[in-house]
Design an enzyme around this catalytic site. Structure first.
Site, PDB file in Angstrom:
ATOM      1  N   HIS A   8      -1.741  -5.474   1.426  1.00 25.55           N
ATOM      2  CA  HIS A   8      -3.016  -6.160   1.174  1.00 25.55           C
ATOM      3  C   HIS A   8      -2.733  -7.575   0.705  1.00 25.55           C
ATOM      4  CE1 HIS A   8      -6.975  -7.127  -0.462  1.00 25.55           C
ATOM      5  NE2 HIS A   8      -6.316  -7.626  -1.499  1.00 25.55           N
ATOM      6  N   ASN A  17      -1.759  -0.092   7.384  1.00 24.91           N
ATOM      7  CA  ASN A  17      -1.270  -1.453   7.656  1.00 24.91           C
ATOM      8  C   ASN A  17      -0.459  -2.069   6.513  1.00 24.91           C
ATOM      9  OD1 ASN A  17      -3.395  -1.909   5.985  1.00 24.91           O
ATOM     10  ND2 ASN A  17      -4.555  -3.218   7.387  1.00 24.91           N
ATOM     11  N   GLU A  36      -9.901 -10.299  -7.618  1.00 27.06           N
ATOM     12  CA  GLU A  36      -8.959  -9.179  -7.508  1.00 27.06           C
ATOM     13  C   GLU A  36      -7.885  -9.246  -8.596  1.00 27.06           C
ATOM     14  OE1 GLU A  36      -7.602  -9.273  -3.450  1.00 27.06           O
ATOM     15  OE2 GLU A  36      -9.576  -8.746  -2.664  1.00 27.06           O
ATOM     16  N   LYS A  39       0.837  -1.201   0.000  1.00 32.20           N
ATOM     17  CA  LYS A  39       0.000   0.000   0.000  1.00 32.20           C
ATOM     18  C   LYS A  39       0.881   1.265   0.000  1.00 32.20           C
ATOM     19  CE  LYS A  39      -3.869  -2.293   2.369  1.00 32.20           C
ATOM     20  NZ  LYS A  39      -4.727  -2.293   3.581  1.00 32.20           N
ATOM     21  N   ARG A  66      -2.144 -14.758   3.825  1.00 38.42           N
ATOM     22  CA  ARG A  66      -2.880 -14.072   4.900  1.00 38.42           C
ATOM     23  C   ARG A  66      -2.142 -14.225   6.229  1.00 38.42           C
ATOM     24  NH1 ARG A  66      -6.874 -10.318   4.017  1.00 38.42           N
ATOM     25  NH2 ARG A  66      -7.861 -10.917   5.971  1.00 38.42           N
ATOM     26  N   THR A 118      -5.575  -7.859  10.349  1.00 36.95           N
ATOM     27  CA  THR A 118      -5.906  -6.548   9.764  1.00 36.95           C
ATOM     28  C   THR A 118      -5.476  -5.398  10.666  1.00 36.95           C
ATOM     29  OG1 THR A 118      -7.822  -7.540   8.682  1.00 36.95           O
ATOM     30  CG2 THR A 118      -7.829  -5.143   8.892  1.00 36.95           C
ATOM     31  N   TYR A 136     -12.664  -2.675  -3.103  1.00 36.60           N
ATOM     32  CA  TYR A 136     -13.195  -2.658  -1.730  1.00 36.60           C
ATOM     33  C   TYR A 136     -14.730  -2.534  -1.727  1.00 36.60           C
ATOM     34  CZ  TYR A 136      -8.567  -2.287   0.514  1.00 36.60           C
ATOM     35  OH  TYR A 136      -7.291  -2.539   0.985  1.00 36.60           O
TER      36      TYR A 136
HETATM   37  N1  UDP Z   1      -9.493  -0.690   7.508  1.00 39.27           N
HETATM   38  C1  UDP Z   1      -9.496   0.478   8.245  1.00 39.27           C
HETATM   39  N2  UDP Z   1     -10.163   0.495   9.443  1.00 39.27           N
HETATM   40  C2  UDP Z   1     -10.831  -0.585   9.921  1.00 39.27           C
HETATM   41  C3  UDP Z   1     -10.840  -1.762   9.158  1.00 39.27           C
HETATM   42  C4  UDP Z   1     -10.155  -1.789   7.952  1.00 39.27           C
HETATM   43  O1  UDP Z   1      -8.901   1.469   7.836  1.00 39.27           O
HETATM   44  O2  UDP Z   1     -11.417  -0.501  11.009  1.00 39.27           O
HETATM   45  C5  UDP Z   1      -8.766  -0.726   6.223  1.00 39.27           C
HETATM   46  C6  UDP Z   1      -7.405  -1.427   6.335  1.00 39.27           C
HETATM   47  O3  UDP Z   1      -6.499  -0.765   5.466  1.00 39.27           O
HETATM   48  C7  UDP Z   1      -7.731  -2.818   5.841  1.00 39.27           C
HETATM   49  C8  UDP Z   1      -8.704  -2.488   4.718  1.00 39.27           C
HETATM   50  O4  UDP Z   1      -9.510  -1.449   5.255  1.00 39.27           O
HETATM   51  O5  UDP Z   1      -6.564  -3.508   5.409  1.00 39.27           O
HETATM   52  C9  UDP Z   1      -9.575  -3.625   4.246  1.00 39.27           C
HETATM   53  O6  UDP Z   1     -10.248  -4.181   5.348  1.00 39.27           O
HETATM   54  P1  UDP Z   1     -10.424  -5.744   5.491  1.00 39.27           P
HETATM   55  O7  UDP Z   1     -11.399  -5.986   6.590  1.00 39.27           O
HETATM   56  O8  UDP Z   1     -10.708  -6.347   4.156  1.00 39.27           O
HETATM   57  O9  UDP Z   1      -8.989  -6.199   6.028  1.00 39.27           O
HETATM   58  P2  UDP Z   1      -7.785  -6.978   5.294  1.00 39.27           P
HETATM   59  O10 UDP Z   1      -8.394  -7.992   4.353  1.00 39.27           O
HETATM   60  O11 UDP Z   1      -6.955  -5.931   4.565  1.00 39.27           O
HETATM   61  O12 UDP Z   1      -7.002  -7.619   6.401  1.00 39.27           O
HETATM   62 MG    MG Z   2      -9.863  -7.784   2.914  1.00 39.88          MG
END
Ligand code: UDP
Ligand code: MG
Length: 156
Positions: free
Chosen positions: A121, A118, A132, A15, A91, A97, A55
């Protein structure tokens, strides 16, 4: 000897914060070290249109506007990695996350401390990965090549 499904693919993206912090090399190194095969790689400034499709499940979340702002704040490096069980293993390598809950040794656990920054992705399911990959890459951008160590890393 059995040959597992080594053609499974997943999408991993560094990212904008990861690119700005010069973490691209370290993140690629972890996937190479694990034995996965890089089959697609590019750097781009993401459009809001692509991100809204990527997203789409999060559109109603309160953090969605700031997520869009974050993800368009600079270039991202997006990759497709291939190998046995690569979706699930990626993952685990990426970590929770929320970096506050991510284990040390994961990318997020080692390089970040807040969910809004974070670093990386990774697709969360086989179906998600397929969707994706098609969204971010054209078919011709993915290379089908033989690793010189294929018989060691892929045939177990
Ligand atoms: N995110 C955020 N706040 C939250 C949850 C998610 O900013 O409370 C952002 C974060 O960058 C995360 C992305 O949204 O990686 C996508 O969320 P997802 O639940 O899909 O998590 P991931 O698959 O990236 O672990
Ligand atoms: Mg996700």
């Amino acid at each position: 000897m059995c040959v597992p499904d080594v053609r499974e693919q997943t999408l991993v993206a560094v990212k904008p914060d990861g690119v700005q912090r010069r973490l691209v090399g370290q993140i690629i190194r972890r996937f190479e070290q694990r034995g996965f095969k890089l089959v697609g790689l590019k750097m781009l400034q993401v459009s809001e249109d692509l991100l809204s499709q990527h997203y789409c499940a999060l559109r109603k979340k309160p953090f969605y506007p700031s997520l869009l702002h974050y993800m368009t704040s600079g270039p991202v490096v997006v990759m497709v990695w291939e190998g046995h069980n690569v979706v699930q293993t990626s993952r685990v390598m990426v970590g929770h996350t929320n970096p506050a809950e991510a284990q040390a040794g994961t990318v997020r656990g080692d390089f970040s401390f807040h969910v809004s920054r974070n670093v990386v992705h990774a697709s969360d399911s086989l179906e998600g990965a397929q969707r994706e990959i098609q969204l971010w890459f054209q078919g011709k951008e993915l290379l089908n090549w033989d690793c010189c160590d294929q018989s060691i890393t892929c045939e177990v």
